[in-house]
Design a protein around this motif. Structure first.
Motif, PDB file in Angstrom:
ATOM      1  N   VAL A  63       0.833  -1.205   0.000  1.00  0.00           N
ATOM      2  CA  VAL A  63       0.000   0.000   0.000  1.00  0.00           C
ATOM      3  C   VAL A  63       0.874   1.264   0.000  1.00  0.00           C
ATOM      4  O   VAL A  63       0.551   2.241  -0.666  1.00  0.00           O
ATOM      5  N   GLU A  64       1.990   1.246   0.714  1.00  0.00           N
ATOM      6  CA  GLU A  64       2.903   2.396   0.725  1.00  0.00           C
ATOM      7  C   GLU A  64       3.605   2.548  -0.619  1.00  0.00           C
ATOM      8  O   GLU A  64       3.822   3.660  -1.093  1.00  0.00           O
ATOM      9  N   LEU A  65       3.958   1.425  -1.222  1.00  0.00           N
ATOM     10  CA  LEU A  65       4.598   1.455  -2.534  1.00  0.00           C
ATOM     11  C   LEU A  65       3.634   2.035  -3.576  1.00  0.00           C
ATOM     12  O   LEU A  65       4.025   2.881  -4.386  1.00  0.00           O
ATOM     13  N   ALA A  66       2.377   1.614  -3.524  1.00  0.00           N
ATOM     14  CA  ALA A  66       1.367   2.131  -4.458  1.00  0.00           C
ATOM     15  C   ALA A  66       1.205   3.639  -4.287  1.00  0.00           C
ATOM     16  O   ALA A  66       1.141   4.390  -5.270  1.00  0.00           O
ATOM     17  N   ARG A  67       1.156   4.093  -3.049  1.00  0.00           N
ATOM     18  CA  ARG A  67       1.010   5.528  -2.801  1.00  0.00           C
ATOM     19  C   ARG A  67       2.210   6.290  -3.338  1.00  0.00           C
ATOM     20  O   ARG A  67       2.061   7.330  -3.976  1.00  0.00           O
ATOM     21  N   GLU A  72      -2.902   2.925  -8.439  1.00  0.00           N
ATOM     22  CA  GLU A  72      -3.934   2.175  -7.724  1.00  0.00           C
ATOM     23  C   GLU A  72      -3.309   0.853  -7.293  1.00  0.00           C
ATOM     24  O   GLU A  72      -2.442   0.308  -7.974  1.00  0.00           O
ATOM     25  N   ARG A  73      -3.767   0.348  -6.149  1.00  0.00           N
ATOM     26  CA  ARG A  73      -3.200  -0.909  -5.652  1.00  0.00           C
ATOM     27  C   ARG A  73      -3.376  -2.051  -6.638  1.00  0.00           C
ATOM     28  O   ARG A  73      -2.491  -2.890  -6.784  1.00  0.00           O
ATOM     29  N   SER A  74      -4.513  -2.092  -7.347  1.00  0.00           N
ATOM     30  CA  SER A  74      -4.736  -3.188  -8.302  1.00  0.00           C
ATOM     31  C   SER A  74      -3.726  -3.125  -9.453  1.00  0.00           C
ATOM     32  O   SER A  74      -3.215  -4.159  -9.891  1.00  0.00           O
ATOM     33  N   ARG A  75      -3.429  -1.927  -9.929  1.00  0.00           N
ATOM     34  CA  ARG A  75      -2.433  -1.780 -11.002  1.00  0.00           C
ATOM     35  C   ARG A  75      -1.063  -2.246 -10.518  1.00  0.00           C
ATOM     36  O   ARG A  75      -0.357  -2.978 -11.210  1.00  0.00           O
ATOM     37  N   LEU A  76      -0.695  -1.812  -9.303  1.00  0.00           N
ATOM     38  CA  LEU A  76       0.593  -2.225  -8.760  1.00  0.00           C
ATOM     39  C   LEU A  76       0.629  -3.727  -8.537  1.00  0.00           C
ATOM     40  O   LEU A  76       1.635  -4.379  -8.803  1.00  0.00           O
ATOM     41  N   SER A  77      -0.469  -4.284  -8.066  1.00  0.00           N
ATOM     42  CA  SER A  77      -0.529  -5.724  -7.824  1.00  0.00           C
ATOM     43  C   SER A  77      -0.236  -6.511  -9.101  1.00  0.00           C
ATOM     44  O   SER A  77       0.542  -7.469  -9.092  1.00  0.00           O
ATOM     45  N   HIS A  78      -0.842  -6.093 -10.216  1.00  0.00           N
ATOM     46  CA  HIS A  78      -0.575  -6.771 -11.495  1.00  0.00           C
ATOM     47  C   HIS A  78       0.887  -6.603 -11.898  1.00  0.00           C
ATOM     48  O   HIS A  78       1.520  -7.550 -12.387  1.00  0.00           O
ATOM     49  N   HIS A  79       1.423  -5.411 -11.691  1.00  0.00           N
ATOM     50  CA  HIS A  79       2.819  -5.168 -12.053  1.00  0.00           C
ATOM     51  C   HIS A  79       3.758  -6.026 -11.189  1.00  0.00           C
ATOM     52  O   HIS A  79       4.712  -6.628 -11.694  1.00  0.00           O
ATOM     53  N   LEU A  80       3.482  -6.085  -9.891  1.00  0.00           N
ATOM     54  CA  LEU A  80       4.313  -6.891  -8.995  1.00  0.00           C
ATOM     55  C   LEU A  80       4.240  -8.372  -9.349  1.00  0.00           C
ATOM     56  O   LEU A  80       5.235  -9.092  -9.218  1.00  0.00           O
ATOM     57  N   GLN A 101       0.360  -6.878   2.693  1.00  0.00           N
ATOM     58  CA  GLN A 101       1.500  -7.611   2.167  1.00  0.00           C
ATOM     59  C   GLN A 101       2.668  -6.665   1.985  1.00  0.00           C
ATOM     60  O   GLN A 101       2.495  -5.451   1.841  1.00  0.00           O
ATOM     61  N   PHE A 102       3.848  -7.274   1.977  1.00  0.00           N
ATOM     62  CA  PHE A 102       5.078  -6.558   1.681  1.00  0.00           C
ATOM     63  C   PHE A 102       5.559  -6.982   0.302  1.00  0.00           C
ATOM     64  O   PHE A 102       5.364  -8.127  -0.101  1.00  0.00           O
ATOM     65  N   ALA A 103       6.204  -6.056  -0.405  1.00  0.00           N
ATOM     66  CA  ALA A 103       6.989  -6.407  -1.580  1.00  0.00           C
ATOM     67  C   ALA A 103       8.427  -6.446  -1.086  1.00  0.00           C
ATOM     68  O   ALA A 103       8.869  -5.566  -0.345  1.00  0.00           O
TER      69      ALA A 103
END
Length: 166
Positions: A63-67, A72-80, A101-103
């Motif tokens: 969530v901090e990485l997305a910010r 958006e968290r969903s976009r970052l989730s797909h990228h991760l 979760q942590f990356a």
């Protein structure tokens, strides 16, 4: 037709605005091209890897990485997910709250960012900073800080870019 009191940009403001947009777009394109050609990674990959490499233990809450990326968290989730499949990062559950979760940076991810950083820095320095005098750099620093502050304070900015979640 627009009302006669519409506050259009002056000719100078319009020119500066378009130069700003063009310079940002062309610099982003050049950075993306360099990262892809030299290291087979994208600019977003690099941004994630840099952020993780700067964190203690090489990890940050998603969530901090997305910010920080303003995604958006969903976009970052797909990228991760794509980065994880390539071995650059891992996802770890947050044991403290069991929701987040942590990356986490892998060794391969660390090697990738360490290999990519020098060429990236050289390109940014040569394109953005080398043409500027120290005085120009001071002015650019003040101008960009002022603009960031203003954007973050507007109704269209999120007002809390980079701040931790409450």
């Amino acid at each position: 037709m627009s009302p006669p009191d519409t506050p259009w940009l002056s000719e100078t403001q319009q020119r500066v605005w378009r130069q700003w947009l063009t310079a940002n777009a062309e610099l982003a394109t050049a950075v993306g091209r360099q990262l892809h050609q030299d290291n087979a990674i994208s600019s977003p990959d690099f941004h994630v890897l840099v952020r993780l490499s700067e964190e203690p233990g090489g990890r940050v809450r998603i969530v901090e990485l997305a910010r920080g990326m303003q995604w958006e968290r969903s976009r970052l989730s797909h990228h991760l997910t794509r980065m994880e499949k390539r071995g650059l990062i891992l996802r770890r559950d947050c044991l403290a709250d069991r929701r987040g979760q942590f990356a986490e940076l892998t060794e391969q991810g660390r090697q990738t960012v360490e290999r990519a950083a020098p060429g990236h820095a050289e390109l940014v320095r040569s394109v953005l900073f080398d043409p500027l005098s120290e005085e120009d750099l001071d002015v650019l620093d003040r101008v960009t800080a002022t603009l960031l502050e203003r954007v973050r304070a507007t109704a269209f900015g999120d007002g809390c870019a980079g701040e931790p979640e409450a």
